[in-house]
Design a protein around this motif. Structure first.
Motif, short mmCIF file in Angstrom:
data_model
loop_
_atom_site.label_atom_id
_atom_site.label_comp_id
_atom_site.label_asym_id
_atom_site.label_seq_id
_atom_site.Cartn_x
_atom_site.Cartn_y
_atom_site.Cartn_z
N GLN A 72 -12.08 9.23 -15.55
CA GLN A 72 -11.14 10.11 -16.37
C GLN A 72 -11.60 11.36 -16.29
O GLN A 72 -10.65 12.29 -16.62
CB GLN A 72 -11.36 9.38 -18.01
N THR A 73 -12.75 11.57 -16.26
CA THR A 73 -13.19 13.32 -16.06
C THR A 73 -12.69 13.85 -14.73
O THR A 73 -12.00 15.13 -14.92
CB THR A 73 -14.80 13.12 -16.00
N GLY A 96 0.84 -1.18 0.05
CA GLY A 96 -0.03 -0.07 -0.18
C GLY A 96 0.76 1.34 0.06
O GLY A 96 0.24 2.37 -0.09
N ASN A 97 2.03 1.26 0.03
CA ASN A 97 3.02 2.25 0.13
C ASN A 97 3.73 2.53 -1.17
O ASN A 97 4.39 1.71 -1.79
CB ASN A 97 4.05 2.14 1.22
N GLY A 98 3.68 3.81 -1.78
CA GLY A 98 4.38 4.21 -2.98
C GLY A 98 3.26 5.05 -3.87
O GLY A 98 2.61 5.76 -3.21
N SER A 99 3.49 4.88 -5.18
CA SER A 99 2.60 5.61 -5.95
C SER A 99 1.36 4.90 -6.46
O SER A 99 1.22 3.60 -6.02
CB SER A 99 3.36 5.88 -7.38
N TYR A 100 0.55 5.63 -7.06
CA TYR A 100 -0.88 4.94 -7.44
C TYR A 100 -1.02 4.89 -8.96
O TYR A 100 -2.22 4.48 -9.28
CB TYR A 100 -1.98 5.85 -6.70
N PHE A 101 -0.01 5.11 -9.83
CA PHE A 101 -0.36 4.91 -11.15
C PHE A 101 -0.53 3.42 -11.79
O PHE A 101 -1.03 3.03 -12.21
CB PHE A 101 0.89 5.68 -11.77
N GLY A 116 6.81 -5.35 -21.91
CA GLY A 116 6.30 -3.96 -21.90
C GLY A 116 4.61 -3.78 -21.95
O GLY A 116 4.09 -5.23 -22.43
N SER A 117 4.14 -2.88 -21.52
CA SER A 117 2.33 -2.83 -21.52
C SER A 117 2.11 -1.34 -21.41
O SER A 117 1.76 -0.66 -20.59
CB SER A 117 2.10 -3.39 -19.93
N PRO A 118 2.13 -0.86 -22.96
CA PRO A 118 1.92 0.38 -23.10
C PRO A 118 0.47 0.95 -22.51
O PRO A 118 0.49 2.21 -22.06
CB PRO A 118 1.59 0.47 -24.70
N GLU A 119 -0.51 0.12 -22.51
CA GLU A 119 -1.89 0.62 -21.84
C GLU A 119 -1.77 0.90 -20.38
O GLU A 119 -2.27 1.59 -19.89
CB GLU A 119 -2.88 -0.46 -22.11
N ARG A 120 -0.51 0.23 -19.63
CA ARG A 120 -0.30 0.58 -18.29
C ARG A 120 0.91 1.81 -18.43
O ARG A 120 1.23 2.03 -17.07
CB ARG A 120 0.11 -0.69 -17.61
N GLY A 121 1.35 2.21 -19.18
CA GLY A 121 2.28 3.38 -19.34
C GLY A 121 3.76 2.55 -18.93
O GLY A 121 4.96 3.24 -18.47
N ILE A 122 3.97 1.24 -19.21
CA ILE A 122 5.00 0.64 -19.18
C ILE A 122 5.89 0.44 -20.38
O ILE A 122 5.63 -0.61 -21.26
CB ILE A 122 4.92 -0.93 -18.41
N TYR A 146 0.03 11.76 -17.42
CA TYR A 146 -0.08 10.57 -17.62
C TYR A 146 -1.05 9.18 -17.41
O TYR A 146 -1.12 8.39 -18.01
CB TYR A 146 1.46 9.82 -16.88
N TYR A 147 -1.90 9.88 -16.16
CA TYR A 147 -3.06 8.94 -16.04
C TYR A 147 -3.89 8.92 -17.12
O TYR A 147 -4.76 8.01 -17.10
CB TYR A 147 -3.77 9.64 -14.64
N VAL A 148 -4.18 9.92 -17.88
CA VAL A 148 -5.06 9.83 -18.94
C VAL A 148 -4.73 9.60 -20.35
O VAL A 148 -5.38 9.26 -21.31
CB VAL A 148 -5.91 11.38 -19.04
N GLU A 149 -3.23 9.84 -20.65
CA GLU A 149 -2.45 9.43 -21.61
C GLU A 149 -1.40 8.71 -21.40
O GLU A 149 -0.33 9.44 -21.24
CB GLU A 149 -2.36 10.63 -22.64
N ARG A 150 -1.21 7.62 -21.30
CA ARG A 150 -0.12 6.57 -20.77
C ARG A 150 0.97 6.54 -21.62
O ARG A 150 1.96 5.85 -21.00
CB ARG A 150 -0.79 5.43 -20.14
#
Length: 817
Positions: A778-779, A141-146, A228-234, A364-368
């Motif tokens: 997303q909104t 639970g500790n860290g970033s939420y992306f 790699g997983s572009p949809e996840r921003g990886i 980045y959350y809306v365009e990864r």
């Protein structure tokens, strides 16, 4: 350990019998903790008894702190309380180390074949840190939420894959394809297998279904983090090899293992049955519900006691009568103060950089896969060049650095307001310190970028990534070499300020000394970040990481805030120096009494012993009490500001201080108490409600104070004819409006939606990519831009204003006009 602690306290309090009564409490703490007893009522009564024996005089107008402040008793009591807190946390560290979740030497399948070893888990932890994954997703639970939380993700996948295994064993195509009664049998079997007791020895056992699940998780992580997983921003090869991606899976599965495996002698897991994954049987424990109820009672009682105590001590309010304040042009400015003024534009530039990187991260959350398609137009892979993990590490550390830079500059500047002379070479030392900070910052940020991109070697090549790159731990990312440099800078600052303060001819409990103690405490707490290595158990690493971060934010930062505000009010002739010292002493006692051990609420779900739940609940609840004092004082400061009228030369600095006090109460107090209710925190931990709390606390409380301090410095050194308040008034309102919009239009509603999802569908669902891709989510993510924009403009206004006024001050100093 207990003997050493007793010796330390005995040496500290000397022959003071009332303070020496702390010793039996500390000496008994170890025995009580080892026996699993938490005698909160007895300890609390003992603490009150100790306080009641201090030499406080009660007069007709309330309690008199003069005797306490004027003699050595006050300092002795303050030091004793501080040391007692450190001793308590030291005992907690010792017990936590002993009871940390073990890493089995081997985990074997039903046929005895090894599935995973402790060396593989340890390497996976290093891969997690070296690749900056704590600033991409989170663990425990500790860290970033992306990205996902690795613990919840691995636990959810493990339960899913085990269900699929048993479904196929029964001839079904999938778990969902089974009949209702068969699904119930399979679900019960999976939950029973995962609700297992810890192994007696160093060998743990997997069922065949767990072996299959573990292998499939490895495959999933190779596909996600290496391919790699572009949809996840990886991007591709985010983790440089398939083997390292498998080790990352082993580490994630170990954290999942301790989340579902019962602690010896207990009916719940090492993480108090966190995270909430319904398929595994993880749900809030009974003590979570009980202590949530107790915390509400404590809040009401503590608030009432705090209000009574504040009025019982006869504190003077800031004056509400018009005072004759000399024009800033009449103030003699020393060379050290001119040198300290250079800290202001440097901090402003860091502030601008932080807001720009923050806007990129929000996008980045809306365009990864990019940034408004600019990368595609220029032929640049923005995500590979600046991954979310690197940007987030920069964003977090830039925030800490620009605030700290302004505080350091203020600490060097303020003593000169009470004396007309500098110690020898003081100005040169202040300039050299600023240069060292700039070099360390550039080196640290370059190291983070190089380290997370694999340019400093992998964990199997040695520890260059750790020393020169990034330690990979949220808030403490920078490599060990750069941290040592920053620690040296903190120590150098403390020495410089102490040289200036010694010229004030004041007692050890004087205003300048308090400011030095506060700054030195920041360095002291930062030193705890040297107490772990890449091989340290993750639960123990989290203990030391939060020791630094929380004790900064809830302890010594609050101490520093109180000291700086008081020094500023005295320099503005709005309060007497003795009254300010009384207020500091009282508020520091309240902060030390609640804030330090309040770090415990960060230890509930990370695998540390159960006794942190009642301790964390009690003290994190009481953390609100000193913030009530701060808010109450701010109301008096506001009345004082209104009384001075437009001619008062320090209206803008005081306005920033008032804003800081209000946001401190809202962000640190109200939101902090809400998310720290154990039953709320169980579901909320690591969601956008934490983001709202962090932004309103860090920037709202400490950032605004830093900006006010910078504005005050510039107001004093800039000639009256060149003073243009427009820049700083704009910075104040733009940043405050931006923070309100960011919180109300995006962070808070998004956090509540996430909380509802976690409660309804499980924690993994609330942190999943599917959650973030929902239209309404997303909104809310796009709405963040409405707050980011004025925040960026406010940072620019402050920085431009700082440069313009510093140049005017230089011209004034050069011409002597």
């Amino acid at each position: 350990m207990a003997l050493a602690a007793t010796t330390i306290l005995s040496d500290t309090v000397g022959g003071d019998r009332s303070l020496a009564r702390l010793l039996p409490v500390v000496a008994s703490a170890r025995t009580d903790v080892e026996n699993g007893i938490i005698p909160l009522e007895r300890d609390f009564l003992e603490f009150l008894s100790i306080l009641s024996s201090l030499p406080l005089e009660i007069g007709d107008d309330g309690l008199d702190l003069a005797a306490l402040r004027s003699g050595s008793t006050g300092l002795q009591a303050l030091v004793a309380l501080f040391v007692a807190n450190l001793v308590a946390m030291g005992l907690g560290a010792w017990v936590s180390h002993r009871r940390a979740p073990p890493i089995p030497d081997e985990i074997r399948g039903p046929d005895g074949d090894p599935i995973v070893t402790d060396e593989q888990v340890q390497l996976g932890k290093k891969v997690f840190q070296a690749n900056g994954l704590m600033n991409f997703g989170s663990v425990l639970g500790n860290g970033s939420y992306f990205g996902v939380d690795l613990t919840a993700d691995a636990l959810e996948l493990k339960a899913e894959f085990m269900r699929e295994y048993y479904a196929r064993e029964r001839g079904g195509e999938s778990f969902e394809a089974l009949a209702d009664d068969e699904r119930a049998v399979v679900a019960e079997r999976v939950e029973r297998e995962l609700d297992a007791d810890a192994p007696d020895g160093s060998i743990a056992r997997y069922s065949a279904a767990e072996v299959s699940a573990h292998e499939r998780i490895r495959e999933r992580y190779v596909d996600r983090y290496h391919d790699g997983s572009p949809e996840r921003g990886i991007p591709s090869e985010f983790v440089d090899s398939a083997d390292h991606a498998e080790r990352l899976a082993d580490f994630a599965c170990w954290t999942a293992w301790m989340a579902h495996t019962n602690r010896p002698g207990s009916d719940h897991s090492y993480t108090n049955d966190w995270p909430y994954v319904p398929a595994t049987g993880n749900r809030p424990t009974g003590q979570v519900l009980v202590w949530s109820t107790i915390s509400v009672v404590l809040l009401i009682a503590g608030g009432g006691f705090g209000v009574w105590a504040y009025h019982a001590f006869d504190f003077a309010e800031p004056t509400t009568e018009l005072v004759d304040v000399p024009s800033p042009d009449a103030v003699s400015v020393t060379p050290t103060q001119y040198a300290a003024a250079w800290y202001v534009p440097v901090a402003g530039a860091l502030f601008v950089a932080q807001t720009l990187v923050g806007a990129l991260l929000a996008h980045y959350y809306v365009e990864r896969t990019g940034f408004y398609r600019i990368g595609e137009a220029l032929g640049v892979d923005v995500v590979s060049l600046l991954p979310f993990s690197v940007g987030r590490a920069w964003h977090v550390n830039l925030g800490i650095l620009w605030i700290t830079t302004l505080w350091l500059g203020g600490g060097l500047f303020l003593p000169g307001l009470f004396t007309d002379r500098d110690p020898p070479w003081q100005a040169a030392g202040a300039t050299a310190l600023l240069g060292a900070l700039v070099l360390a910052t550039v080196g640290a940020f370059a190291g983070v970028w190089l380290g997370t991109r694999g340019k400093l070697g992998s964990p199997e090549d040695g520890e260059r990534w750790w020393w020169l790159g990034s330690e990979g731990l949220e808030y403490l990312e920078v490599g060990r070499v750069w941290k040592l440099a920053l620690l040296g800078a903190f120590a150098g600052w403390t020495g410089l300020v102490l040289r200036g303060v010694r010229q004030l001819d004041e007692p050890a409990t004087g205003l300048g000394h308090f400011m030095t103690y506060a700054g030195g405490s920041i360095a002291l707490m930062f030193a705890a970040s040297m107490l772990y290595t890449p091989e340290t158990n993750m639960a123990v690493t989290e203990f030391w990481r939060w020791w630094v971060v929380h004790m900064w934010v809830e302890g010594v930062f609050e101490f520093f805030v109180t000291a700086v505000i008081s020094a500023a009010l005295v320099s503005m002739d709005l309060i007497e120096k003795g009254d300010a010292e009384n207020a500091i002493l009282f508020e520091v006692f309240a902060i030390m009494g609640a804030g330090i051990v309040g770090v415990s609420h960060h230890y509930w779900w990370v695998g540390l012993p159960d006794f942190w739940v009642p301790l964390g609940t009690t003290f994190s609840t009481l953390e609100l009490v000193p913030l009530v004092f701060v808010l109450y004082r701010s109301l008096g400061e506001y009345r004082s500001l209104k009384a001075q009228g437009e001619s008062f030369p320090y209206t803008l600095p005081l306005l920033f201080i008032l804003g800081s006090s209000v946001w401190n109460f809202v962000g640190g107090g109200v939101l902090g108490f809400f998310i720290n209710l154990p039953v709320i925190n169980y579901y909320e931990h690591g969601t956008y409600l934490t983001v709202a709390h962090a932004h309103t606390s860090l920037f709202g409380a400490f950032g605004l104070l830093a900006l006010g301090l910078g504005t005050y410095i510039l107001r004093v050194i800039a000639p009256e004819a060149a003073w243009d308040p427009t820049w700083f008034r704009g910075a104040f309102w733009l940043t405050n409006v931006g923070l309100v919009i960011m919180s109300v239009a995006s962070l808070l509603p998004l956090g509540f939606v996430q909380l509802r999802t976690a409660y309804r569908d499980g924690y993994a669902a609330a942190r999943s990519l599917e959650f973030y891709e929902q239209d309404h989510v997303q909104t809310l993510l796009w709405a963040r831009t409405l707050g980011d924009t004025p925040m960026i403009l406010g940072a620019l206004a402050f920085t431009v204003g700082a440069i313009r006024h510093l140049r005017a001050a230089r011209r004034h100093s050069a011409t002597g006009a």
